[in-house]
Design an enzyme around this catalytic site. Structure first.
Site, short mmCIF file in Angstrom:
data_model
loop_
_atom_site.label_atom_id
_atom_site.label_comp_id
_atom_site.label_asym_id
_atom_site.label_seq_id
_atom_site.Cartn_x
_atom_site.Cartn_y
_atom_site.Cartn_z
N HIS A 145 -8.47 0.25 2.72
CA HIS A 145 -9.42 -0.58 3.47
C HIS A 145 -10.52 0.35 3.99
CE1 HIS A 145 -6.42 -4.00 4.69
NE2 HIS A 145 -7.27 -4.47 3.81
N CYS A 205 -7.13 -1.12 13.05
CA CYS A 205 -6.50 -2.28 12.38
C CYS A 205 -5.81 -3.21 13.35
CB CYS A 205 -5.40 -1.82 11.42
SG CYS A 205 -5.85 -0.61 10.23
N ASP A 256 -11.90 0.48 6.81
CA ASP A 256 -11.70 0.97 8.19
C ASP A 256 -10.66 2.10 8.26
OD1 ASP A 256 -9.29 -0.39 8.00
OD2 ASP A 256 -9.67 -1.75 9.68
N ARG A 269 0.33 -11.68 2.77
CA ARG A 269 -0.59 -11.66 3.91
C ARG A 269 -1.43 -12.94 3.98
NH1 ARG A 269 -3.32 -6.76 6.55
NH2 ARG A 269 -2.97 -8.24 8.25
N ASN A 278 0.88 -1.18 0.00
CA ASN A 278 0.00 0.00 0.00
C ASN A 278 0.92 1.23 0.00
OD1 ASN A 278 0.44 1.12 2.73
ND2 ASN A 278 -0.53 -0.77 3.46
N1 ARG Z 1 0.31 -3.42 5.86
C1 ARG Z 1 -1.02 -3.91 6.04
C2 ARG Z 1 -1.65 -4.13 4.68
O1 ARG Z 1 -1.41 -3.36 3.80
C3 ARG Z 1 -1.82 -2.98 6.89
C4 ARG Z 1 -3.21 -3.46 7.19
C5 ARG Z 1 -4.03 -2.45 7.93
N2 ARG Z 1 -5.26 -3.00 8.32
C6 ARG Z 1 -6.47 -2.44 8.20
N3 ARG Z 1 -7.49 -3.07 8.67
N4 ARG Z 1 -6.65 -1.30 7.58
O2 ARG Z 1 -2.40 -5.07 4.47
#
Ligand code: ARG
Length: 273
Positions: A165, A259, A167, A89, A21
């Protein structure tokens, strides 16, 4: 009343080891001792509010396992495990599934051809599930959940890569009340939000960029990243108490308070609780 129940994962192996991201930069890296202090402050703030915090065991090679919001979606005793878009992930899922199976949840999976990133992209506000799609989750995944659970799903297209995301740009406070960052949505998405959430608090750009929307709600207390004075004042005028916790080490990975948590008994605004 049972105390609120939240899953967290200590940042023992946290780091910026890949870039999936726009916030992540391997060259910047993370300061792990500092991340530990900040994570501990969030943990202690939740404990101070009477929250029961469960801990997932950190795993080497899984630097983003700290972001438990992405493990999956909770609906009563059911755990819908995420199908991550990025392979780095997806490796987290077996650990999440094992934990949930061992803690009394029924572990369920979405069909293989649908990406779905859990509570990061799917948030209940009242009886409806607000669902962010395109950057990480697929709209089909949310539709599948709507059918399986017999609930209304409101898809919201995420148009700004920094708010990848749901959230990161939308936080339900209670049924009919939420905070959001308007520029993360297209005009249609904003209209959906305005139609379905009678009380919407807009977060200004600088505070949205501090991930002010990525907040944890416990009763009338909202925990969010530090340096969001306007958000804190607005929350106060809405009858909420704001509790800032500095979480800048996690902003480097594109995450903040919300998160780092997964509400196991349903978020405060979830109508099914
Ligand atoms: N580095 C992680 C990703 O890009 C961060 C996730 C953050 N989580 C969230 N629920 N916004 O997947």
């Amino acid at each position: 009343m049972k105390p609120p129940y939240i899953l967290m994962c200590p940042p023992d192996y946290y780091g910026i080891e890949y870039e999936i991201n726009p916030w992540m930069s391997r060259s910047k890296g993370a300061n792990v001792p500092q991340a530990h202090r900040q994570w501990r402050n969030l943990h202690d703030a939740l404990r101070g509010l009477g929250v029961t915090v469960e801990l997932l065991t950190p795993q080497p090679g899984l630097p983003d396992l700290v972001f438990t919001a992405n493990a999956g979606l909770i609906f009563k005793e059911r755990f819908f495990s995420s199908r991550f878009r990025h392979e780095v992930r997806a490796r987290e899922s077996p650990y999440n599934d094992t934990w949930f199976a061992a803690h009394g949840f029924t572990v369920e999976h979405l069909p293989e051809d649908m990406y779905f990133e859990g509570a990061g992209d799917a948030l209940f506000c009242g009886s409806a599930l607000f669902a962010g799609y395109r950057i990480r989750s697929d709209v089909q995944g949310h539709q599948y959940l709507g059918e399986v659970l017999g609930i209304q799903v409101l898809p919201l297209e995420l148009v700004n890569p920094r708010f990848y995301h749901l959230d990161t740009c939308f936080c339900p406070l209670a049924p009919g009340e939420a905070i959001y960052y308007p520029a993360a949505f297209d005009s249609y998405g904003r209209k959906v939000l305005q139609t379905h959430v009678p009380k919407l608090l807009a977060v200004a750009e600088p505070e949205a960029h501090r991930f002010g929307c990525n907040a944890v709600v416990v009763g009338k207390t909202v925990i969010h990243n530090s340096n969001c004075p306007q958000l804190a004042a607005d929350l106060l005028s809405w009858g909420y108490h704001s509790e800032p916790v500095e979480l800048d080490e996690f902003l480097k990975a594109g995450g903040s308070a919300k998160c780092l948590t997964l509400r196991l008994d349903g978020e405060e605004a979830a109508g099914w609780r």
